[in-house]
Design a protein around this motif. Structure first.
Motif, short mmCIF file in Angstrom:
data_model
loop_
_atom_site.label_atom_id
_atom_site.label_comp_id
_atom_site.label_asym_id
_atom_site.label_seq_id
_atom_site.Cartn_x
_atom_site.Cartn_y
_atom_site.Cartn_z
N PHE A 231 0.92 -1.28 0.13
CA PHE A 231 0.08 -0.02 -0.08
C PHE A 231 0.79 1.16 0.01
O PHE A 231 0.47 2.07 -0.89
CB PHE A 231 -0.96 0.06 1.24
N LEU A 232 1.93 1.27 0.89
CA LEU A 232 2.98 2.49 0.85
C LEU A 232 3.56 2.78 -0.55
O LEU A 232 3.62 3.73 -0.83
CB LEU A 232 3.77 2.05 1.98
N THR A 233 3.72 1.52 -0.94
CA THR A 233 4.55 1.80 -2.50
C THR A 233 3.56 2.30 -3.51
O THR A 233 3.65 3.17 -4.32
CB THR A 233 4.87 0.49 -2.88
N LEU A 234 2.24 1.69 -3.41
CA LEU A 234 1.36 2.02 -4.39
C LEU A 234 0.94 3.59 -4.09
O LEU A 234 0.66 4.24 -5.08
CB LEU A 234 -0.05 1.33 -4.07
N GLU A 235 0.64 4.07 -2.94
CA GLU A 235 0.18 5.28 -2.61
C GLU A 235 1.35 6.43 -2.99
O GLU A 235 0.97 7.30 -3.59
CB GLU A 235 -0.11 5.59 -1.10
N ASN A 236 2.44 5.92 -2.84
CA ASN A 236 3.69 6.87 -3.24
C ASN A 236 4.00 7.23 -4.50
O ASN A 236 4.55 8.24 -5.06
CB ASN A 236 4.95 6.57 -2.37
N ALA A 237 3.61 5.97 -5.37
CA ALA A 237 3.74 6.41 -6.92
C ALA A 237 2.82 6.98 -7.64
O ALA A 237 2.96 7.53 -8.65
CB ALA A 237 3.55 4.57 -7.42
N GLY A 238 1.57 7.45 -6.80
CA GLY A 238 0.46 8.28 -7.31
C GLY A 238 0.89 9.90 -7.04
O GLY A 238 1.67 10.40 -6.59
N TRP A 239 -0.40 10.40 -7.02
CA TRP A 239 -0.36 11.97 -7.00
C TRP A 239 0.06 12.59 -5.19
O TRP A 239 0.86 13.50 -5.14
CB TRP A 239 -1.55 12.73 -7.13
#
Length: 398
Positions: A231-239
Motif C-alpha cells: 500500500f505504501l508503495t502504491l500510494e507513493n507512486a501516485g499523486w
C-alpha cells in the motif's frame, strides 16, 4: 496513576457508585498504562474510536508526534480503566486562552474519548466536575466527532444540566455504510444512480477483459505487513507521492504506518488484477464498525477505474458477510468517493465545551473562520489552476 496489571479486569455496572480515581498523565505515563486495560476499554467503549486504540496512539507518540506535549485524564474504578480523555495544547486554531484539544494529527481522525459503556454517566459527571472546579482544563475541543454518537449525546445533556457552555463548529457530513433490509439489490437500486450503476458495471467488464480480477482481504499477522508495504508503495507512486503527502514522503509517517496498522486492529482490502494489487483500502476497527482512513490505486490503470471497482466489490462483500455491522469512511471533509456508494451519513463537527460561554463561542467562531478561509484559499487556487490551463500557449519557433 493506574498500576493494576490484571489482564481482563472490568468492573461491573453495579460498581458505578464506587469512587472514581482520576489521574492526569503526561506522554510517558500514558505510554505506561497497562496495555490489557487500555485494550479492554477500547473494546467496551460506549462510542467506538479505533483512532484512540493503544497501538495507534503509542505509534503516533513515537513517530509523527514525537516530542509533542500530550496529556490525558484517566478514570478508574476498582483499579480498572473506565475512561480516557486524550488531549494536546497544540492546535491549528490560535486561541487567546489555554484549550485542551483532543489528540489529533493527519492520521488520528476522531477526538471521541474512550468511556466504558457501563460507567459512562459516572465518568462524564466526574469529568465535568473537574472542568468546573479547576481539576481539568476549563475549555475542551473535540475535533471530527459524530454529534449523534452516544458519548456526545450524554455529554451534551450533562453540560446543559450543569449550566456549562456548549457549541459546535465546522460541521460536515461523513459517508457511512449500513445494511438495507432488501440486501445488495436494494442497495444498488436505491443508493446508486442509474448512471453510476451503469459506470460500475462497465468498469467491472473492462477490468475483467484486462485480466483476472479478485477481491482479497488480509488481516492476519503473517500477510498484513507485506500488504501494508504494498500500500505504501502504491500510494507513493501516485499523486500523493508527487505532492509529498504520502506516507513514504516522510520517514516518521512511514514508520507510523508500519507500527500502527497491525494485526488485531487493521486490515487491507485489495483489488487484484492477475494477482497484483491495483487498488487498496486500509481499515481499522476495535468493535463492529470498520473505519477506512486510506485508499490508493495504481494510476497506470486509472482509465479502468480500479478505485470505483474496489468500492463496488467491497459493497458486495459487506452484504455477503456479517463480520462487521457498518463502515465509516473516516474522511474529515465532504466529497469523499464513498458518498457515491454508501447509503448513510454521520453529522460530524468539532464539539467545544467549557465553563465560560464567551470562550466557547469565541473558539467556535475561530474554528469556523479558519475553515471558511481554508475553503476560499482552495477555491482561489482552483481558479488559478483553471486559468493557467485555459491560457493560450505561446507559439514556439522551431
Amino acid at each position: 496513576m493506574i498500576t493494576d496489571t490484571r489482564p481482563e479486569t472490568r468492573p461491573s455496572a453495579g460498581d458505578q457508585s464506587s469512587a472514581i480515581v482520576v489521574a492526569r498523565l503526561d506522554a510517558a505515563q500514558l505510554a505506561a498504562l497497562p496495555a490489557a486495560q487500555w485494550d479492554l476499554l477500547t473494546r467496551n467503549s460506549l462510542t467506538e474510536n479505533p483512532f484512540f486504540d493503544r497501538r495507534q496512539v503509542l505509534a503516533s507518540l513515537a513517530t509523527v508526534d514525537k516530542g509533542k506535549k500530550v496529556g490525558a485524564l484517566s478514570f478508574s474504578v476498582g483499579g480498572a480503566l473506565v475512561g480516557l480523555f486524550l488531549f494536546q495544547s497544540r492546535s491549528k486554531i490560535p486561541a487567546p486562552f489555554p484549550v485542551a484539544n483532543g489528540l489529533a494529527n493527519d492520521y488520528l481522525l476522531n477526538g471521541t474519548p474512550l468511556i466504558d459503556r457501563d460507567h459512562a454517566d459516572a465518568v462524564i459527571e466526574k469529568f465535568l466536575d473537574l472542568v468546573r472546579t479547576g481539576g481539568a482544563p476549563a475549555i475542551w475541543a473535540f475535533d471530527d466527532v459524530d454529534l449523534d454518537a452516544a458519548v456526545f449525546q450524554k455529554l451534551r445533556a450533562a453540560v446543559a444540566a450543569t449550566g456549562m457552555a456548549w457549541a459546535t463548529a465546522t460541521p460536515y457530513q461523513r459517508a457511512y455504510l449500513t445494511r438495507l433490509d432488501g440486501g445488495l439489490e436494494e442497495h444498488l437500486t436505491q443508493v446508486l444512480s442509474k448512471n453510476r450503476l451503469k459506470d460500475v458495471r462497465r468498469t467491472m467488464r473492462r477490468l475483467g477483459e484486462a485480466g483476472h480480477i479478485a477481491l482479497e482481504h488480509v488481516e492476519d499477522e503473517a500477510r498484513l505487513p507485506g500488504r501494508i508495504d504494498d500500500f505504501l508503495t502504491l500510494e507513493n507512486a501516485g499523486w500523493k507521492g508527487e505532492m509529498g503527502t504520502s506516507f513514504l514522503s516522510r520517514p516518521a509517517d512511514a514508520e507510523f504506518a508500519r507500527c500502527s496498522y497491525v494485526a488485531g486492529l487493521a486490515a487491507m482490502d485489495s483489488l487484484l488484477l492477475d494477482g497484483r494489487p491495483i487498488a487498496m483500502k486500509l481499515s481499522i476497527r476495535t468493535q463492529r464498525t470498520a473505519f477506512t482512513p486510506k485508499i490508493a490505486y495504481d494510476e497506470t490503470y486509472k482509465k479502468l477505474g480500479p478505485g470505483m471497482a474496489l468500492e463496488y466489490m467491497l459493497i458486495e462483500d459487506f452484504y455477503a458477510n456479517d463480520t462487521i455491522d457498518a463502515v465509516d469512511a473516516a474522511a474529515t471533509a465532504e466529497g469523499h468517493s464513498a458518498l457515491n456508494f454508501f447509503n448513510n451519513h454521520k453529522s460530524m463537527a468539532t464539539v467545544i465545551l467549557g465553563c465560560r460561554s464567551w470562550q466557547v463561542r469565541l473558539l467556535a467562531w475561530l474554528h469556523d473562520g479558519r475553515e471558511t478561509l481554508k475553503k476560499k484559499v482552495l477555491e482561489f487556487r482552483a481558479r488559478q489552476a483553471e486559468r493557467r490551463h485555459a491560457a493560450p500557449k505561446p507559439d514556439v519557433e522551431t
